[in-house]
Each structure stands twice: as structure tokens, then as C-alpha cells.
Design a protein around this motif. Structure first.
Motif, PDB file in Angstrom:
ATOM      1  N   THR A   4       0.284  -0.799   0.000  1.00 45.76           N
ATOM      2  CA  THR A   4       0.000   0.000   0.000  1.00 45.76           C
ATOM      3  C   THR A   4       0.246   0.691   0.000  1.00 45.76           C
ATOM      4  O   THR A   4      -0.907   0.799   0.206  1.00 45.76           O
ATOM      5  CB  THR A   4      -0.229   0.527   0.742  1.00 45.76           C
ATOM      6  N   SER A   6      -2.674   2.871   0.399  1.00 45.31           N
ATOM      7  CA  SER A   6      -3.810   3.585   0.235  1.00 45.31           C
ATOM      8  C   SER A   6      -3.502   4.537  -0.297  1.00 45.31           C
ATOM      9  O   SER A   6      -2.828   4.573   0.099  1.00 45.31           O
ATOM     10  CB  SER A   6      -4.428   3.866   1.327  1.00 45.31           C
ATOM     11  N   GLY A 101      -7.007  -4.107  -2.789  1.00 44.50           N
ATOM     12  CA  GLY A 101      -8.210  -3.473  -3.298  1.00 44.50           C
ATOM     13  C   GLY A 101      -8.483  -3.745  -4.765  1.00 44.50           C
ATOM     14  O   GLY A 101      -9.564  -3.438  -5.270  1.00 44.50           O
ATOM     15  N   ASN A 208     -10.352   4.998   5.455  1.00 40.23           N
ATOM     16  CA  ASN A 208      -9.853   3.671   5.082  1.00 40.23           C
ATOM     17  C   ASN A 208      -9.667   2.721   6.259  1.00 40.23           C
ATOM     18  O   ASN A 208     -10.107   1.567   6.192  1.00 40.23           O
ATOM     19  CB  ASN A 208      -8.548   3.824   4.292  1.00 40.23           C
ATOM     20  N   TRP A 302      -5.471  -3.037   6.289  1.00 43.63           N
ATOM     21  CA  TRP A 302      -5.491  -2.020   5.246  1.00 43.63           C
ATOM     22  C   TRP A 302      -4.252  -2.225   4.381  1.00 43.63           C
ATOM     23  O   TRP A 302      -3.150  -1.921   4.765  1.00 43.63           O
ATOM     24  CB  TRP A 302      -5.493  -0.627   5.876  1.00 43.63           C
ATOM     25  N   LEU A 383     -13.527  -7.698  -0.705  1.00 49.84           N
ATOM     26  CA  LEU A 383     -13.409  -6.357  -1.264  1.00 49.84           C
ATOM     27  C   LEU A 383     -14.125  -6.172  -2.605  1.00 49.84           C
ATOM     28  O   LEU A 383     -14.452  -5.055  -2.963  1.00 49.84           O
ATOM     29  CB  LEU A 383     -11.933  -5.992  -1.406  1.00 49.84           C
ATOM     30  N   ASN A 387     -13.918  -2.925  -6.144  1.00 48.30           N
ATOM     31  CA  ASN A 387     -13.561  -2.218  -4.923  1.00 48.30           C
ATOM     32  C   ASN A 387     -12.601  -1.054  -5.175  1.00 48.30           C
ATOM     33  O   ASN A 387     -12.771   0.037  -4.633  1.00 48.30           O
ATOM     34  CB  ASN A 387     -12.906  -3.189  -3.940  1.00 48.30           C
ATOM     35  N   GLY A 388     -11.576  -1.296  -5.999  1.00 44.62           N
ATOM     36  CA  GLY A 388     -10.574  -0.263  -6.232  1.00 44.62           C
ATOM     37  C   GLY A 388     -11.164   1.039  -6.761  1.00 44.62           C
ATOM     38  O   GLY A 388     -11.013   2.094  -6.138  1.00 44.62           O
ATOM     39  N   ARG A 391     -13.536   2.744  -4.218  1.00 45.80           N
ATOM     40  CA  ARG A 391     -12.826   3.465  -3.159  1.00 45.80           C
ATOM     41  C   ARG A 391     -12.315   4.807  -3.661  1.00 45.80           C
ATOM     42  O   ARG A 391     -12.435   5.831  -2.978  1.00 45.80           O
ATOM     43  CB  ARG A 391     -11.653   2.627  -2.635  1.00 45.80           C
TER      44      ARG A 391
END
Length: 428
Positions: A4, A6, A101, A208, A302, A383, A387-388, A391
């Protein structure tokens, strides 16, 4: 995000290409220089800091005919570009990292990736967390990736800034300040009132981790959008933090966010294991000023990624060999010690090197024990294949609120609208 690591929303409406992010042309990534025994070039696409610099050097030393070219870029752009190249049938990297994700999205295109089971990867299954292995397995039984890390959650904080605000600095005492997110926001208010500075980095980086703690995320296993469940809980927490004035409102993984570290614009942020490497890389002069406490609400995952090998490559066997080498215990532990990424292989959580490891940069916090404990109790969230981009769409709405372009009272209906658009079209 690295994984990640995020990953977030600002400026993500435009699709960037890996070549643009890295300054390298991926169209040549699969070319070799002649026949057997001559130079092989493998291009590896990822984001953030996955500890590859040292691994690259070690592997090239042991394999003098292989050159590893690292292509790092922005989190969402890397996934978007991979998707474009898979559809085009050309230009994909030899090896690509895929985040949690996006893994469902890509495993549903298993024909575009090498089935690693055909390359002997079945020997790795017993080494992985069961859910981690299954997450990259397609419905027709193809394994498209080998797991790198998991993102068990903690909370990183600046002990020096806490001290200046009259707050506890000991990690156990700090953990007691917030057993839930409402308490966290109240601590943030006290910090802001005392210092005049913001407390947390970003509303998206509240959204997140809270979402990661919910039983259901954006989609259920029938791929139905579930905005009124976990997403609503997480969205409300992020709006409450923004309205309380405790957020620096910095878009994650953007230049102003990195400057926020350096200029002390916030004192705390949600910290999956992979975040440690980013903090150290971004603000190296803050060694000994950061520490790690428990996260409000407890638990959650996460981030965390997989190494995949697109099937359009010309050096597939060499690419698979490098991937297998990267996920061996010795390399996994080295990455953990270098950047903090926690392996997805549970036997390593008992390894003396992991359990004894203390991160000097993070005030000698026992990161091996802290994150091994978070990983042991993980209950992964489904997810969904969209999902990606979902988000990204919701984070875009949060960013609009942070930037003053949308009132928080009108934000949730807009977030639902944008998420429903993605659920129908697959695009943010």
C-alpha cells in the motif's frame, strides 16, 4: 498502497501511465538481447517503497545475466495502467504488484496472467495465511499471484509533538487515550486547542482504516454494493473529523502530504505496517520522534499486495523465478526490517528475527511483536472486483469536502451517487 500501502483520491480522475510515472518506456520491457544466456531485462511495476532496492542488487549479483528495472509510480495509476496494458495485449511489465483493493478485479482476468501453479507455486500454499492464498486464486483454480505483505493496523504518532501538547508519550498510555474513534477525535480537539496545529493527516486516512474494521466493505460476496453498511460508518467518522477541525486535509501520497510530514502539519496517522517505510523515506530526519500505539476500534487490515506475472511477457520463466525468490523467508524478513512490510507467511511471525526486531526510527518500537499480533487476529474483508475504483470515487468526494468544494452535509448522497456509478460502469 506501496501498497500500500492507500492510496487515495486527489487527481486520480486522469489515468496516468507507468511510463509517465517512472520516466521509462514499458513497451520494451519484454525484449531480450539475443538468445539463451544473454542479458534478460525484467521490469517490475509497483508503488511506494517495497524494499526492492536491496533485493534488486542481491538478485542481480547472483544472476549476472538478469537486469531488474524498477518502475515505481502512483498507487492508483499503476493499477489503471496495468488494466490498460492487459486489455491492449502489450506493454505490461514483466512483474506487477497488485494491491488487495484490486486483486479481485485482476483475478477475474486470470487468462491475462501466468498461472503460477503451472510454475511450481503450489509448494507455497501451506506457507501462506489461508485467506491470503485464496484471495489471488481465480474461480477456475488459477493462482495469479504470490502474496507480499499484509496491512495489520496500528497508529503512528509523533511523541515530541504529543509532549508539546501535554499529552502522554508512552505508547501504552497513548493507546489508552482512544479505544474508539470518538475518543480519538476528542483527543484531536484537545491537541488542536493546545497547539493551534492539526492532529491527523487526512479524512481519507480516517475513512480507510475505519472501513477496514467493518464486517462488510463496499461489496458483499455477491458483488452487490453495500454503501449503507461499513462505508457509511467509515464515511461518518471521516466527516466528523473534518468538521471537528482536527484534519490537515492533505491528500495522501501527494506532494503536499509528504510536505506535511516534514513541516509537522499533523501528529498522528493510521499506520499499517507498510506505512513505516513511507514515513522513514519521507522524513528521515524525524528518527526517534515517531512511535506506535494501538488503533482505535482494534483490528482491521489495510493494504497488502501480491506479485503477479502478466502472461504477455517474453521472459516469463525468469520473471517467475524472481517472484519466487522475493517471497522466500530471507527476503521477506529483509523487507520487513528495511521498510516494515509484514510478511503474509505466518511462520515468520514466530521467527526470532521478526519477534526481536525493534524499529530504531520508530523510537525502538517492537514492530515485530506489534504487527505480528495484528496479523494473527485478522479477519479479512471481501473487497469485490470493483472495490478499487469504488474506493477512489468515494475518496474523491472526501477530498472535495477537505478542499472546501463540497459541504459535509451534502457529501454522503454524493458519495453514494459516485459509488453507484462505479458499480454500474466499473470506472470512477
Amino acid at each position: 498502497m506501496r501498497r500500500t500501502l492507500s492510496a487515495v483520491a486527489a487527481g486520480l480522475a486522469a489515468t496516468l501511465v507507468i511510463a509517465g510515472c517512472s520516466g521509462r518506456d514499458l513497451e520494451s520491457s519484454n525484449k531480450t538481447e539475443g538468445g539463451s544466456g544473454e542479458q534478460i531485462t525484467l521490469k517490475v511495476a509497483f508503488w511506494g517503497d517495497m524494499g526492492l532496492d536491496k533485493l534488486k542488487a542481491d538478485y542481480e549479483k547472483a544472476h549476472p545475466n538478469v537486469k531488474i528495472v524498477l518502475n515505481t509510480g502512483e498507487f492508483n495509476a499503476q493499477h489503471e495502467d496495468l488494466q490498460k496494458k492487459l486489455v491492449a495485449g502489450t506493454g505490461a511489465p514483466d512483474i506487477s504488484a497488485v494491491d488487495e483493493g484490486f486483486i479481485v478485479q485482476f483475478r477475474n482476468q486470470s487468462d491475462k496472467f501466468v498461472n503460477l501453479l503451472d510454475k511450481g507455486a503450489g509448494d507455497f500454499e501451506s506457507k501462506y495465511l489461508d485467506w491470503k492464498w485464496k484471495a489471488s486464486m481465480s474461480s477456475d483454480g488459477k493462482q495469479i499471484g504470490l502474496g507480499t505483505d499484509v496491512g495489520g493496523l496500528a497508529m503512528c504518532y509523533r511523541s515530541d509533538l504529543f509532549k508539546a501538547a501535554g499529552l502522554p508519550t508512552d505508547r501504552e498510555e497513548v493507546s489508552k487515550l482512544w479505544t474508539n474513534w470518538d475518543q480519538f477525535i476528542e483527543v484531536g480537539k484537545k491537541y488542536v486547542a493546545k497547539t493551534g496545529k492539526k492532529f491527523v493527516d487526512s479524512g481519507t486516512n480516517m475513512f480507510n482504516p475505519v472501513l477496514a474494521q467493518q464486517p462488510v466493505g463496499f461489496y458483499n460476496e455477491q458483488e452487490q454494493l453495500q454503501m449503507d453498511g461499513g462505508p457509511k460508518v467509515a464515511f461518518d467518522v471521516s466527516m466528523k473529523a473534518i468538521d471537528a477541525g482536527i484534519s490537515a486535509n492533505l491528500a495522501s501520497f501527494q506532494p503536499n502530504w509528504n510536505q506535511g510530514f516534514k513541516k509537522d502539519q499533523f501528529a498522528v496517522l493510521a499506520c499499517p505496517a507498510w506505512m513505516l517505510g513511507h514515513i522513514q523515506e519521507t522524513a528521515p530526519d524525524q528518527k526517534g520522534k515517531w512511535d506506535i500505539a494501538a488503533i482505535p476500534g482494534g483490528g482491521g487490515n489495510w493494504g497488502g499486495s501480491w506479485w503477479t506475472v502478466p502472461s504477455q511477457g517474453k521472459n516469463i520463466d525468469a520473471a517467475v523465478d524472481f517472484v519466487k525468490w522475493m517471497v522466500q523467508p530471507e527476503q521477506q524478513i529483509e523487507v520487513f526490517e528495511t521498510v516494515g512490510n509484514l510478511p503474509s507467511q505466518p511462520d515468520l511471525y514466530k521467527d526470532p528475527k521478526v519477534l526481536a526486531y525493534k524499529k530504531e526510527f520508530m523510537s525502538n518500537a517492537p514492530t515485530g511483536q506489534i504487527f505480528a499480533a495484528t496479523a494473527a487476529g485478522l479477519k479479512p474483508q471481501y473487497l469485490g472486483k470493483k472495490n478499487g475504483p469504488t474506493r477512489v470515487a468515494v475518496e474523491n468526494v472526501i477530498t472535495r469536502v477537505q478542499q472546501g468544494g463540497l459541504k459535509s452535509s451534502a457529501a454522503w448522497p454524493e458519495a453514494v451517487k459516485q459509488a453507484e456509478k462505479v458499480a454500474k460502469t466499473g470506472k470512477a
